[in-house]
Design an enzyme around this catalytic site. Structure first.
Site, PDB file in Angstrom:
ATOM      1  CE  LYS A  22      -1.777   1.575   4.049  1.00  0.00           C
ATOM      2  NZ  LYS A  22      -1.543   2.984   4.385  1.00  0.00           N
ATOM      3  CG  ASN A  23       2.145   2.737   3.556  1.00  0.00           C
ATOM      4  OD1 ASN A  23       0.997   3.074   3.249  1.00  0.00           O
ATOM      5  ND2 ASN A  23       2.507   2.487   4.794  1.00  0.00           N
ATOM      6  CB  CYS A 116      -4.495  11.182  11.780  1.00  0.00           C
ATOM      7  SG  CYS A 116      -4.187   9.456  11.462  1.00  0.00           S
ATOM      8  NE  ARG A 121      -0.095  10.034  10.001  1.00  0.00           N
ATOM      9  CZ  ARG A 121      -0.522   9.037   9.220  1.00  0.00           C
ATOM     10  NH1 ARG A 121      -1.674   8.465   9.478  1.00  0.00           N
ATOM     11  NH2 ARG A 121       0.194   8.625   8.213  1.00  0.00           N
ATOM     12  CG  ASP A 124       5.744  20.544  10.232  1.00  0.00           C
ATOM     13  OD1 ASP A 124       5.134  19.462  10.342  1.00  0.00           O
ATOM     14  OD2 ASP A 124       6.837  20.759  10.787  1.00  0.00           O
ATOM     15  CG  ASP A 304       2.900   1.197   9.315  1.00  0.00           C
ATOM     16  OD1 ASP A 304       2.421   2.027  10.111  1.00  0.00           O
ATOM     17  OD2 ASP A 304       3.201   1.475   8.133  1.00  0.00           O
ATOM     18  NE  ARG A 396      -7.841   4.386   4.976  1.00  0.00           N
ATOM     19  CZ  ARG A 396      -7.365   5.488   5.496  1.00  0.00           C
ATOM     20  NH1 ARG A 396      -7.892   5.946   6.607  1.00  0.00           N
ATOM     21  NH2 ARG A 396      -6.390   6.153   4.934  1.00  0.00           N
TER      22      ARG A 396
HETATM   23  N1  EPU Z   1       5.739  14.559  10.933  1.00  0.00           N
HETATM   24  C1  EPU Z   1       5.694  15.900  11.206  1.00  0.00           C
HETATM   25  N2  EPU Z   1       5.653  16.788  10.178  1.00  0.00           N
HETATM   26  C2  EPU Z   1       5.640  16.386   8.872  1.00  0.00           C
HETATM   27  C3  EPU Z   1       5.695  15.022   8.589  1.00  0.00           C
HETATM   28  C4  EPU Z   1       5.733  14.115   9.637  1.00  0.00           C
HETATM   29  O1  EPU Z   1       5.678  16.288  12.372  1.00  0.00           O
HETATM   30  O2  EPU Z   1       5.599  17.260   7.994  1.00  0.00           O
HETATM   31  C5  EPU Z   1       5.789  13.569  12.024  1.00  0.00           C
HETATM   32  C6  EPU Z   1       4.536  12.718  12.102  1.00  0.00           C
HETATM   33  O3  EPU Z   1       3.509  13.348  12.819  1.00  0.00           O
HETATM   34  C7  EPU Z   1       5.055  11.469  12.769  1.00  0.00           C
HETATM   35  C8  EPU Z   1       6.485  11.356  12.214  1.00  0.00           C
HETATM   36  O4  EPU Z   1       6.822  12.655  11.758  1.00  0.00           O
HETATM   37  O5  EPU Z   1       5.087  11.638  14.147  1.00  0.00           O
HETATM   38  C9  EPU Z   1       6.670  10.373  11.093  1.00  0.00           C
HETATM   39  O6  EPU Z   1       5.647  10.536  10.136  1.00  0.00           O
HETATM   40  P1  EPU Z   1       5.805  10.216   8.606  1.00  0.00           P
HETATM   41  O7  EPU Z   1       5.674  11.473   7.839  1.00  0.00           O
HETATM   42  O8  EPU Z   1       6.992   9.372   8.354  1.00  0.00           O
HETATM   43  O9  EPU Z   1       4.488   9.335   8.335  1.00  0.00           O
HETATM   44  P2  EPU Z   1       3.621   9.373   7.031  1.00  0.00           P
HETATM   45  O10 EPU Z   1       4.500   9.607   5.878  1.00  0.00           O
HETATM   46  O11 EPU Z   1       2.452  10.246   7.239  1.00  0.00           O
HETATM   47  C10 EPU Z   1       3.864   6.848   6.424  1.00  0.00           C
HETATM   48  C11 EPU Z   1       2.952   5.685   6.203  1.00  0.00           C
HETATM   49  C12 EPU Z   1       2.380   5.263   7.548  1.00  0.00           C
HETATM   50  C13 EPU Z   1       3.535   4.865   8.463  1.00  0.00           C
HETATM   51  C14 EPU Z   1       4.517   6.048   8.601  1.00  0.00           C
HETATM   52  C15 EPU Z   1       5.733   5.714   9.423  1.00  0.00           C
HETATM   53  C16 EPU Z   1       2.157   6.078   3.967  1.00  0.00           C
HETATM   54  C17 EPU Z   1       1.044   6.433   3.055  1.00  0.00           C
HETATM   55  N3  EPU Z   1       1.907   6.083   5.286  1.00  0.00           N
HETATM   56  O12 EPU Z   1       3.079   7.884   6.992  1.00  0.00           O
HETATM   57  O13 EPU Z   1       1.560   4.137   7.301  1.00  0.00           O
HETATM   58  O14 EPU Z   1       3.051   4.509   9.723  1.00  0.00           O
HETATM   59  O15 EPU Z   1       4.937   6.471   7.289  1.00  0.00           O
HETATM   60  O16 EPU Z   1       6.424   4.654   8.874  1.00  0.00           O
HETATM   61  O17 EPU Z   1       3.256   5.783   3.522  1.00  0.00           O
HETATM   62  C18 EPU Z   1      -0.131   2.579   7.769  1.00  0.00           C
HETATM   63  O18 EPU Z   1       0.154   2.031   6.697  1.00  0.00           O
HETATM   64  O19 EPU Z   1      -0.906   2.065   8.607  1.00  0.00           O
HETATM   65  C19 EPU Z   1       0.444   3.886   8.072  1.00  0.00           C
HETATM   66  C20 EPU Z   1      -0.046   4.700   9.001  1.00  0.00           C
END
Ligand code: EPU
Length: 416
Positions: A22-23, A116, A121, A124, A304, A396
């Site tokens: 998925k990701n 969320c 999440r 920024d 995850d 999902r």
């Molecule tokens: N964060 C910020 N600011 C940002 C971006 C991230 O503060 O601009 C924080 C987040 O709040 C979090 C941390 O940084 O505390 C890491 O978040 P990340 O951005 O890596 O997560 P994501 O990209 O939103 C993806 C996966 C998630 C998975 C995470 C961590 C996708 C579509 N989603 O989310 O998948 O848990 O990376 O590996 O790739 C799932 O599949 O169940 C799922 C939630």
């Protein structure tokens, strides 16, 4: 609303074919926006999030043709540069259209994702990175409105490691003028998979798989073909299921080289693993041994998989400790597992689990995707009936999970 009815206690036995990740699929579909050529994808999983992403992309004017696990995208006639709230609110990964639309068309308007279930999440870092590349960004009426003449390469150091942040910035930088260096980049295999597709489309990216991506922008990208990487989280979820129920399963179409953290913990639990190139046989007898771990970025233990391993810990022969370091609210499965007789207490971002001899089935509520999977695992191991409500979360991100589980002997059915 669909529910899953599970009669626990069956050992799992047989083969499971793992779907595409998925990701990886979600950012890869967005990469179709970067070119007017055909992007031909295979191993695309059948998931609600993929359907949502395809709907979102189709309404930008991206042409989508789908045939089983194959999807062909063509972005020759993009007519809308907007991702509306109605779609973004159902799937945060919609933010991944921001980088590609802005880089290719000089403008994008994407609804700001709201809160969320698993944490606040924010996005920024996506915004900060695009601004560093020269975008003019305003937040107005709940939308991120980004504009630029032409993005210009620069050095970007994100405050934390972010998976979709790295993906968005990489997709923007491939069409920027000059060199972009992304420091503190996420190394998740799904980021790497996207990078491989981008290179096949003509992008110039060095450092793939490391935390420093060096990207030389090109004028334009062309079409390409790509098979989406296998889902390591789905694979590890099935392995946790057999760790909890006992049995002998073989997972196929998997990538064993990207699952070290999970496989190490499964061995510690007492699962006997035989590992081939693209398959893993898992044999389990008796009670699991408890495993203590903390979640961290790849190649560390994935957030995850935290809930699914906790489900195994609930029936382990001893106590364990699980620390969640990525998301601030990813313990919502704890109360539901306790309803099944688990003995879990939390203190901040750490859960303390005392293994019990046996869980007992009960109605439970799924709260997010991986929490849902963990409740299914707990239900498979529990005595009696477990009814998992709100399984739209599961749909999902898992490709027909109950059908795959039925095929390996689980007593599980979907109630409409
Ligand atoms: N964060 C910020 N600011 C940002 C971006 C991230 O503060 O601009 C924080 C987040 O709040 C979090 C941390 O940084 O505390 C890491 O978040 P990340 O951005 O890596 O997560 P994501 O990209 O939103 C993806 C996966 C998630 C998975 C995470 C961590 C996708 C579509 N989603 O989310 O998948 O848990 O990376 O590996 O790739 C799932 O599949 O169940 C799922 C939630």
């Amino acid at each position: 609303m669909d529910k899953l009815l599970i009669k626990g206690g069956n050992r799992l036995q047989g083969d499971v074919t793992i779907s595409g990740a998925k990701n990886a699929a979600l950012p890869i579909l967005c990469a179709g926006l970067l070119t007017s050529g055909d992007v031909q994808l295979s191993n695309v999983p059948h998931l609600q999030d993929v359907r949502t992403m395809l709907r979102l992309l189709a309404q930008t004017g991206l042409k989508v043709e789908q045939n089983g696990d194959k999807v062909t995208l063509n972005g020759a006639n993009i007519t809308s540069l907007e991702a509306p709230y109605e779609l973004v609110k159902t799937m945060r990964a919609s933010i991944l259209v921001l980088g590609p639309l802005l880089a290719r068309f000089g403008e994008a308007k994407v609804s700001l994702p709201g809160g969320c279930a698993i944490g606040s999440r924010p996005v920024d870092q996506h915004i900060k990175g695009l601004q560093a590349l020269g975008a003019d960004i305003t937040i107005e009426a709940g939308y991120i409105h980004a504009k630029c003449k032409k993005l210009k390469g620069t050095r970007i150091v994100t405050d934390m490691i972010t998976v979709t942040g790295t993906e968005n910035l990489m997709m923007a930088a491939v069409l920027a003028e000059g060199e972009t260096v992304l420091e503190n980049a996420a190394r998740e295999p799904e980021v790497t998979d996207l990078a491989h597709l981008l290179v096949a489309m003509g992008a110039k990216i060095d450092g793939i798989g490391t935390d420093r991506l060096v990207i030389q922008g090109v004028e334009q990208l062309h079409g390409a073909s790509h098979a989406v990487i296998s889902d390591r989280i789905e694979a590890a979820t099935f392995l946790c299921a057999v760790a909890a129920t006992g049995g002998d399963i073989t997972i196929r179409n998997t990538r064993t080289d990207i699952m070290d953290a999970a496989l190490d913990k499964l061995r510690e639990i007492g699962v006997r693993l035989t590992v081939g190139d693209d398959w893993i046989r898992a044999q389990m007898d008796g009670r699991p041994q408890p495993v203590t771990f903390r979640t961290t970025e790849y190649p560390g233990f994935p957030t995850d998989m935290q809930a699914q391993f906790m489900a195994v810990n609930t029936i382990a022969n001893g106590a364990s400790r699980v620390t969640e370091t990525i998301f601030e609210n990813r313990f919502m499965h704890v109360q539901e597992m306790n309803r099944l007789g688990a003995a879990i207490e939390t203190d901040g971002n750490t859960a303390f689990i005392k293994g019990v001899e046996q869980l007992v089935g009960a109605p439970v509520m799924a709260t997010d995707l991986r929490a849902s999977a963990s409740l299914v695992i707990a239900g498979l191991a529990a005595r009696g009936e477990t009814l998992v409500d709100r399984i739209y979360h599961l749909d999902r991100g898992y490709d027909r999970m109950e059908v795959k589980l039925q095929a390996i002997g689980a007593n599980i059915s979907r109630i409409k």
